[in-house]
Write a protein that holds these residues in place. Structure first.
Motif, PDB file in Angstrom:
ATOM      1  N   LYS A 117       0.833  -1.201   0.000  1.00 52.59           N
ATOM      2  CA  LYS A 117       0.000   0.000   0.000  1.00 52.59           C
ATOM      3  C   LYS A 117       0.870   1.254   0.000  1.00 52.59           C
ATOM      4  N   TYR A 118       1.916   1.255   0.820  1.00 53.98           N
ATOM      5  CA  TYR A 118       2.821   2.412   0.876  1.00 53.98           C
ATOM      6  C   TYR A 118       3.490   2.633  -0.470  1.00 53.98           C
ATOM      7  N   ASP A 119       3.986   1.552  -1.060  1.00 58.93           N
ATOM      8  CA  ASP A 119       4.720   1.671  -2.311  1.00 58.93           C
ATOM      9  C   ASP A 119       3.825   2.194  -3.440  1.00 58.93           C
ATOM     10  N   ARG A 120       2.557   1.832  -3.404  1.00 56.09           N
ATOM     11  CA  ARG A 120       1.627   2.351  -4.415  1.00 56.09           C
ATOM     12  C   ARG A 120       1.294   3.817  -4.161  1.00 56.09           C
ATOM     13  N   SER A 121       0.977   4.138  -2.910  1.00 59.81           N
ATOM     14  CA  SER A 121       0.489   5.487  -2.610  1.00 59.81           C
ATOM     15  C   SER A 121       1.579   6.543  -2.752  1.00 59.81           C
ATOM     16  N   ILE A 122       2.816   6.209  -2.370  1.00 63.08           N
ATOM     17  CA  ILE A 122       3.881   7.205  -2.437  1.00 63.08           C
ATOM     18  C   ILE A 122       4.109   7.672  -3.868  1.00 63.08           C
ATOM     19  N   ARG A 123       3.858   6.784  -4.810  1.00 61.00           N
ATOM     20  CA  ARG A 123       4.065   7.132  -6.223  1.00 61.00           C
ATOM     21  C   ARG A 123       2.956   8.017  -6.774  1.00 61.00           C
ATOM     22  N   THR A 124       1.843   8.133  -6.053  1.00 64.31           N
ATOM     23  CA  THR A 124       0.787   9.062  -6.464  1.00 64.31           C
ATOM     24  C   THR A 124       0.998  10.452  -5.875  1.00 64.31           C
ATOM     25  N   PHE A 125       1.901  10.555  -4.888  1.00 64.74           N
ATOM     26  CA  PHE A 125       2.166  11.837  -4.240  1.00 64.74           C
ATOM     27  C   PHE A 125       3.459  12.498  -4.715  1.00 64.74           C
ATOM     28  N   ILE A 126       4.442  11.688  -5.095  1.00 66.32           N
ATOM     29  CA  ILE A 126       5.793  12.202  -5.327  1.00 66.32           C
ATOM     30  C   ILE A 126       6.174  12.101  -6.803  1.00 66.32           C
TER      31      ILE A 126
ATOM     32  N   TRP B  73       3.198  20.282  -8.966  1.00 62.67           N
ATOM     33  CA  TRP B  73       2.934  19.196  -8.000  1.00 62.67           C
ATOM     34  C   TRP B  73       1.446  18.823  -8.010  1.00 62.67           C
ATOM     35  N   THR B  74       0.592  19.840  -8.041  1.00 65.36           N
ATOM     36  CA  THR B  74      -0.850  19.607  -8.064  1.00 65.36           C
ATOM     37  C   THR B  74      -1.264  18.806  -9.293  1.00 65.36           C
ATOM     38  N   GLU B  75      -0.772  19.208 -10.451  1.00 62.11           N
ATOM     39  CA  GLU B  75      -1.144  18.522 -11.688  1.00 62.11           C
ATOM     40  C   GLU B  75      -0.667  17.075 -11.688  1.00 62.11           C
ATOM     41  N   PHE B  76       0.505  16.845 -11.113  1.00 60.07           N
ATOM     42  CA  PHE B  76       0.989  15.458 -11.022  1.00 60.07           C
ATOM     43  C   PHE B  76       0.035  14.615 -10.181  1.00 60.07           C
ATOM     44  N   MET B  77      -0.347  15.107  -9.022  1.00 56.29           N
ATOM     45  CA  MET B  77      -1.225  14.342  -8.144  1.00 56.29           C
ATOM     46  C   MET B  77      -2.606  14.146  -8.766  1.00 56.29           C
ATOM     47  N   LYS B  78      -3.084  15.146  -9.480  1.00 57.72           N
ATOM     48  CA  LYS B  78      -4.382  15.015 -10.164  1.00 57.72           C
ATOM     49  C   LYS B  78      -4.310  13.988 -11.293  1.00 57.72           C
ATOM     50  N   SER B  79      -3.134  13.862 -11.902  1.00 56.90           N
ATOM     51  CA  SER B  79      -2.978  12.879 -12.987  1.00 56.90           C
ATOM     52  C   SER B  79      -3.118  11.454 -12.475  1.00 56.90           C
ATOM     53  N   GLY B  80      -2.964  11.267 -11.157  1.00 58.64           N
ATOM     54  CA  GLY B  80      -3.134   9.948 -10.567  1.00 58.64           C
ATOM     55  C   GLY B  80      -4.536   9.687 -10.084  1.00 58.64           C
ATOM     56  N   GLY B  81      -5.446  10.645 -10.322  1.00 62.58           N
ATOM     57  CA  GLY B  81      -6.849  10.426  -9.984  1.00 62.58           C
ATOM     58  C   GLY B  81      -7.384  11.272  -8.845  1.00 62.58           C
ATOM     59  N   MET B  82      -6.551  12.097  -8.218  1.00 65.20           N
ATOM     60  CA  MET B  82      -7.038  12.948  -7.137  1.00 65.20           C
ATOM     61  C   MET B  82      -7.772  14.160  -7.694  1.00 65.20           C
ATOM     62  N   THR B  83      -8.722  14.655  -6.913  1.00 63.52           N
ATOM     63  CA  THR B  83      -9.400  15.894  -7.268  1.00 63.52           C
ATOM     64  C   THR B  83      -8.589  17.078  -6.754  1.00 63.52           C
ATOM     65  N   GLU B  84      -8.911  18.256  -7.253  1.00 60.86           N
ATOM     66  CA  GLU B  84      -8.250  19.470  -6.779  1.00 60.86           C
ATOM     67  C   GLU B  84      -8.420  19.629  -5.268  1.00 60.86           C
ATOM     68  N   ASP B  85      -9.631  19.391  -4.777  1.00 51.26           N
ATOM     69  CA  ASP B  85      -9.881  19.530  -3.338  1.00 51.26           C
ATOM     70  C   ASP B  85      -9.054  18.530  -2.530  1.00 51.26           C
ATOM     71  N   GLU B  86      -8.917  17.310  -3.033  1.00 50.05           N
ATOM     72  CA  GLU B  86      -8.123  16.307  -2.326  1.00 50.05           C
ATOM     73  C   GLU B  86      -6.657  16.713  -2.273  1.00 50.05           C
ATOM     74  N   VAL B  87      -6.143  17.213  -3.379  1.00 51.88           N
ATOM     75  CA  VAL B  87      -4.750  17.650  -3.421  1.00 51.88           C
ATOM     76  C   VAL B  87      -4.511  18.773  -2.427  1.00 51.88           C
ATOM     77  N   GLN B  88      -5.379  19.769  -2.459  1.00 51.83           N
ATOM     78  CA  GLN B  88      -5.207  20.904  -1.553  1.00 51.83           C
ATOM     79  C   GLN B  88      -5.364  20.480  -0.097  1.00 51.83           C
ATOM     80  N   GLY B  89      -6.203  19.475   0.144  1.00 47.52           N
ATOM     81  CA  GLY B  89      -6.347  18.932   1.490  1.00 47.52           C
ATOM     82  C   GLY B  89      -5.066  18.285   1.970  1.00 47.52           C
ATOM     83  N   HIS B  90      -4.384  17.572   1.069  1.00 45.64           N
ATOM     84  CA  HIS B  90      -3.092  16.967   1.424  1.00 45.64           C
ATOM     85  C   HIS B  90      -2.056  18.038   1.738  1.00 45.64           C
ATOM     86  N   PHE B  91      -1.990  19.066   0.898  1.00 44.78           N
ATOM     87  CA  PHE B  91      -1.031  20.148   1.152  1.00 44.78           C
ATOM     88  C   PHE B  91      -1.294  20.794   2.517  1.00 44.78           C
TER      89      PHE B  91
END
Length: 228
Positions: A17-26, A167-185
């Motif tokens: 799970k970690y190995d998958r998720s880290i690649r959607t953030f970084i 950074w935002t566009e990268f995370m959105k390319s993995g399926g996150m919404t704008e609100d989700e990305v900004q929530g992570h930040f």
């Protein structure tokens, strides 16, 4: 199913799970790790020691152990859950990899290399970071190397905003919404501090590294450091 197998399955799931998720953030996560590995090659001597600061689940220590079969590795982290996951990931390397429950602010023993990946952004002021870099420089043997893979952000407000945009566009390319990305930040800002490369270089130079360099960059992610 026995308790041992239940725990093992749980840890393996966490690793996956970690190995998958880290690649959607970084952005460029695998290239970041491979850049660190590539710059260690030719520097590490046989039977020497490398310290992985804030090594977490062992995601950097694992490829180092694979690529450099004679090197001794110390993975430092204060999170016992992380160390438990790292233990499972690194089990096959036996005593060649030591898991140490220590903060990266503690005394560092003599070593040939120090590395870090996505951990030193937990240091929230440059004075403390300079002190850590001084400890690293003192611990390194002659020609030893320090490499850090982490986020850095420009001081210029427009460039900083643009980098967050990348950074935002990268995370959105993995399926996150704008609100989700900004929530992570927003969540990360409670614990993480991203300095500029200029600030990092200044801290490294103050610590004794004469020629700090950035050897890779992808949006906010960088690999930088120096040698003794």
């Amino acid at each position: 199913m026995s308790t041992i197998h239940s725990v093992k399955s749980h840890l393996e799931l966490d690793i996956a799970k970690y190995d998958r998720s880290i690649r959607t953030f970084i952005p460029g996560y695998d290239t970041m790790l491979n850049t660190i590995l590539g710059h260690l090659k030719g520097v590490l001597r046989e039977d020497t020691t490398i310290i992985d600061l804030g090594g977490g689940t062992g995601s950097l220590a694992f490829p180092i152990a694979e690529k450099f079969p004679t090197v001794q590795i110390e993975l430092w982290d204060i999170d016992q859950k992380m160390l438990a996951v790292a233990k499972q990931r690194l089990l096959k390397y036996g005593g060649r990899v030591r898991l140490v429950a220590k903060s990266f602010h503690e005394y560092l023993p003599s070593c040939n290399a120090v590395v870090a990946s996505l951990s030193l952004h937990h240091i929230n002021n440059l004075q403390s970071k300079t002190k850590l870099y001084s400890n690293i420089y003192s611990a390194l043997e002659p020609s030893g190397i320090f490499l850090n893979g982490d986020a850095t952000l420009p001081l210029d407000k427009n460039l900083r905003s643009a980098t967050y945009g990348v950074w935002t566009e990268f995370m959105k390319s993995g399926g996150m919404t704008e609100d989700e990305v900004q929530g992570h930040f927003k969540d990360w800002s409670k614990e993480d501090t991203y300095f500029s490369l200029a600030e990092e270089f200044s801290a490294l130079a103050s610590a004794g590294f004469q020629h700090p360099e950035c050897v890779w960059r992808n949006g906010p992610m960088t690999v930088f450091g120096g040698s003794k």
